[in-house]
Write a protein that holds these residues in place. Sequence first.
Motif, short mmCIF file in Angstrom:
data_model
loop_
_atom_site.label_atom_id
_atom_site.label_comp_id
_atom_site.label_asym_id
_atom_site.label_seq_id
_atom_site.Cartn_x
_atom_site.Cartn_y
_atom_site.Cartn_z
N GLU A 60 0.83 -1.20 0.00
CA GLU A 60 0.00 0.00 0.00
C GLU A 60 0.87 1.25 0.00
OE1 GLU A 60 -3.31 0.16 -0.44
OE2 GLU A 60 -3.00 -1.99 -0.81
N LYS A 61 1.94 1.24 0.75
CA LYS A 61 2.85 2.38 0.78
C LYS A 61 3.59 2.52 -0.56
CE LYS A 61 5.09 3.30 4.64
NZ LYS A 61 4.34 4.32 5.38
N MET A 62 3.98 1.40 -1.13
CA MET A 62 4.71 1.44 -2.39
C MET A 62 3.83 1.92 -3.54
SD MET A 62 6.98 -2.07 -2.11
CE MET A 62 8.25 -2.24 -0.87
N LYS A 63 2.57 1.54 -3.52
CA LYS A 63 1.65 1.99 -4.57
C LYS A 63 1.56 3.52 -4.58
CE LYS A 63 -1.34 -2.11 -4.49
NZ LYS A 63 -2.67 -2.63 -4.10
N LYS A 64 1.54 4.11 -3.39
CA LYS A 64 1.41 5.56 -3.29
C LYS A 64 2.65 6.29 -3.80
CE LYS A 64 -1.79 5.33 0.63
NZ LYS A 64 -1.98 5.59 2.08
N ARG A 65 3.82 5.63 -3.69
CA ARG A 65 5.06 6.27 -4.14
C ARG A 65 5.41 5.88 -5.58
NH1 ARG A 65 10.23 4.37 -3.80
NH2 ARG A 65 10.90 6.28 -2.74
N GLY A 66 4.55 5.04 -6.21
CA GLY A 66 4.75 4.70 -7.61
C GLY A 66 5.50 3.42 -7.88
N GLY A 67 5.76 2.62 -6.85
CA GLY A 67 6.41 1.34 -7.07
C GLY A 67 7.37 0.98 -5.97
N GLY A 68 7.97 -0.18 -6.12
CA GLY A 68 8.91 -0.65 -5.12
C GLY A 68 9.33 -2.07 -5.42
N SER A 69 10.02 -2.67 -4.48
CA SER A 69 10.55 -4.02 -4.67
C SER A 69 10.44 -4.81 -3.37
CB SER A 69 12.02 -3.96 -5.11
OG SER A 69 12.56 -5.26 -5.25
N ILE A 70 9.99 -6.05 -3.49
CA ILE A 70 9.88 -6.95 -2.35
C ILE A 70 10.70 -8.19 -2.65
CG2 ILE A 70 8.31 -8.36 -0.94
CD1 ILE A 70 6.09 -6.32 -1.68
N VAL A 71 11.55 -8.57 -1.71
CA VAL A 71 12.36 -9.78 -1.86
C VAL A 71 12.10 -10.68 -0.66
CG1 VAL A 71 14.66 -10.76 -2.15
CG2 VAL A 71 14.15 -8.48 -3.08
N ASN A 72 11.67 -11.90 -0.93
CA ASN A 72 11.43 -12.89 0.11
C ASN A 72 12.62 -13.83 0.20
OD1 ASN A 72 8.76 -11.90 0.55
ND2 ASN A 72 8.06 -13.05 -1.24
N VAL A 73 12.96 -14.23 1.42
CA VAL A 73 14.07 -15.16 1.63
C VAL A 73 13.50 -16.54 1.95
CG1 VAL A 73 16.13 -15.69 2.96
CG2 VAL A 73 15.57 -13.31 2.43
#
Length: 237
Positions: free
Chosen positions: A119-132
């Motif tokens: 939700e925070k990333m959508k507001k800033r226009g994108g982002g990246s999530i990496v799962n371990v």
Amino acid sequence: MSTALVTGGSRGIGRAVAVRFAQAGYDVAFCYSKDEKGARETADLIRAAGKEPLVYRADVSDEKSVREMMESVFSLEILVNNAGVALYKEIAETTLEEWKDLFSVNVEGAFLCTRYAAEKMKKRGGGSIVNVASVWGETGGSCEAAYSASKAALIGFTKAAAKELAPCGIRVNCVSAGIVHTDMNAHLNRDELEDFLSQIPVKRMGTCEEIAESVLFLAQSRYITGEILRVNGGLLV
């Protein structure tokens, strides 16, 4: 400013990831559950890399705890879902409570953090999530059924989230780590360790720093999403 948030950052892979992102110039936030001493040590290493960390004591399996942490993190660009627990037991000896507790951290924790971070990333226009995740999530590990199942679930979650969030500019990837020199492998005796190493083509365990480098690579790669990057020394090819 771009912030990278790492869960389970008080030791091991999480600590190495947090420090590596600081070295790469990111503002770094990390959370821990119980290891206060380890969290202080991680914070000191981040400071040595030139950044002042945001440190949270948060249980990723608790929605209220995750929500409060996410609300106070600004300019969130990268989330690394690293927090996890292991269980080395035969299926017959594993209780339902132990199974649920493990899934609550390894799977539900990643879900909750992803939900609020997205939700925070959508507001800033994108982002990246990496799962371990782990190689056991792909092959299964004897006497580690609960852990293997949870990491398999995390891999499936990665692929589904990548498809769903890509139109929002959010990439979701996963590092499938092999046998890494961490506290999680402390239960292995000398003979068991030698047996494991004999199955790895490069004949050694991986390091936390090598996993951290892979996490940074995926976080910064703009045209990679839904990928399961195997970092296992050739154990599974």
